[in-house]
Design an enzyme around this catalytic site. Structure first.
Site, PDB file in Angstrom:
ATOM      1  N   CYS A   1       0.829  -1.211   0.000  1.00  0.00           N
ATOM      2  CA  CYS A   1       0.000   0.000   0.000  1.00  0.00           C
ATOM      3  C   CYS A   1       0.867   1.266   0.000  1.00  0.00           C
ATOM      4  O   CYS A   1       1.543   1.558   0.985  1.00  0.00           O
ATOM      5  CB  CYS A   1      -0.908  -0.048   1.234  1.00  0.00           C
ATOM      6  SG  CYS A   1      -1.788   1.478   1.596  1.00  0.00           S
TER       7      CYS A   1
ATOM      8  N   CYS B   1       0.067   3.785   2.743  1.00  0.00           N
ATOM      9  CA  CYS B   1       0.528   3.237   4.027  1.00  0.00           C
ATOM     10  C   CYS B   1       2.011   3.533   4.223  1.00  0.00           C
ATOM     11  O   CYS B   1       2.443   3.919   5.307  1.00  0.00           O
ATOM     12  CB  CYS B   1       0.300   1.728   4.098  1.00  0.00           C
ATOM     13  SG  CYS B   1      -1.419   1.217   3.992  1.00  0.00           S
TER      14      CYS B   1
END
Length: 103
Positions: free
Chosen positions: A31, A34
């Site tokens: 991600c 993230c």
């Protein structure tokens, strides 16, 4: 304080039974947002002794992600006294995360 990696086995002791406010970062290695959030959380963790930041990799801990209804990441969930008190989904700036923690 360093960010603590938390598994399903440690979630109760590291998050739910913790005396401090705990910010749980539900994330995944693949991600992009993230990964962008990670240094912000590290900065907050280094500057605050009154909170704990825990990281949960949803690919490794699918059961936890499902239990807490995490369908989009990054997902930040604030726990106080073992109960969820706040939640945010998506990449946020540092001041918005601090506000989320302080409720």
């Amino acid at each position: 304080m360093e960010i603590v990696k938390v598994s399903n086995d440690l979630f109760e002791s590291e998050v739910l039974k913790e005396d401090k406010t705990v910010l749980v970062d539900f994330n995944a290695d693949w991600c992009g947002p993230c990964r962008m959030l990670s240094p912000i959380l590290e900065e907050i963790a280094a500057s605050r002794d009154d909170i704990k930041i825990a990281s949960v990799n949803i690919d490794d801990e699918e059961e936890l992600a499902e239990k807490y209804g995490v369908s989009s990441i990054p997902c930040l969930v604030v726990f106080k006294d073992g109960k969820e008190v706040n939640r945010s989904v998506g990449l946020k700036p540092k001041d918005a995360i601090v506000e989320l923690i302080e409720g």
